[in-house]
Motif scaffolding. Structure first.
Motif: not given
Length: 273
Positions: A94, A98, A116, A164, A168-169, A172
């Motif tokens: 991830c 990312n 992030t 994000f 996303m983490t 994913e």
């Protein structure tokens, strides 16, 4: 995270055990490939370019990001080969993906790598511990204040980096577990994770939007903010897990405190003063 992964059972109970071998291996992999090497190249590159350690110039960030991606991929390959922890293996992948996406974004826009970098591990802790892991995410509004006050990022860049990293983490991680057949048991369900994340990011996003409106002459942003907070709490109370409601309240209170104590030059303060 590595300590949590090495635990089996509930601490201080008769069935609890701690896998020191797994802890040492996972800690070494994560420390070397997800921390030391990316940080070392960043510091080296900053010194080489004679710039600040944050490498504030967007165009100068590409090399450290590329090296970071390669470092994560090597760590992923080693973790996958050794098979020490499916969760760590997926998490490092991830981070690699990312960072690649951040690299693409950086070509056009300087999204905050600091926010992030904070929220990626927070997402992992949420998957492992639920609301307890999200407590660390209360640093997110503080970090937004820091990056904005230091003039390293715009408000949008600082907020976007955190959103994000969280969203996303988590998405994913669950995707890669399925695609790569790397099951991890006893994780917080995906739906609850997303609710908790929404609780964390609600107030910063709303404050960011209201800041723009306030700066463009919109009045009553304070009343709008508190009305939206009340509506959000009511919505979470009816539809969200209790854990997400608690995090929403804590994150909102934290954001309000940051707004008031961040100083008059902090745009959140102007939006709800």
């Amino acid at each position: 995270i590595c300590i949590i992964l090495a635990c089996d059972g509930i601490p201080f109970t008769s069935g609890f055990s701690f896998d020191w071998t797994q802890f040492i291996i996972t800690e070494l992999i994560s420390l070397i490939f997800a921390s030391i090497l990316p940080m070392a190249i960043t510091l080296y590159w900053a010194k080489k370019l004679n710039t600040d350690k944050d490498i504030s110039n967007r165009e100068d960030r590409f090399v450290p990001l590329i090296v970071g991606i390669l470092s994560y991929l090597v760590g992923f390959a080693i973790a996958l080969t050794l098979g020490v922890s499916n969760f760590l293996t997926v998490l490092i992948l991830c981070y690699a993906v990312n960072t690649f996406i951040v690299l693409l974004i950086t070509y056009k826009w300087k999204i905050s790598i600091h926010t992030t970098g904070l929220t990626g591990p927070v997402a992992a802790l949420i998957m492992l511990l639920g609301p307890l892991g999200a407590i660390v995410g209360l640093l997110y509004p503080v970090l937004i204040w820091s990056r904005f006050t230091l003039k390293k990022h715009t408000m949008a860049q600082a907020i976007a980096g955190g959103v994000f990293g969280l969203v996303m983490t988590v998405l994913e991680a669950y995707l890669y577990m399925d695609l790569l057949h790397l099951p991890v048991y006893n994780l917080v369900p995906l739906g609850e994770c997303l609710w908790i994340i929404l609780g964390l990011i609600f107030a910063p996003i709303v404050l960011g939007i209201l800041t723009i409106l306030n700066d463009n002459g919109k009045s009553n942003t304070k009343a709008i903010f508190y009305l939206l907070c009340i509506l959000a709490i009511a919505f979470f109370a009816f539809f969200a897990p209790q854990s997400a409601l608690i995090i929403l309240i804590l994150a909102t209170v934290t954001s309000i405190l940051v707004s008031y104590y961040g100083g008059e030059n902090f745009s959140w303060f102007r939006a709800i003063r």
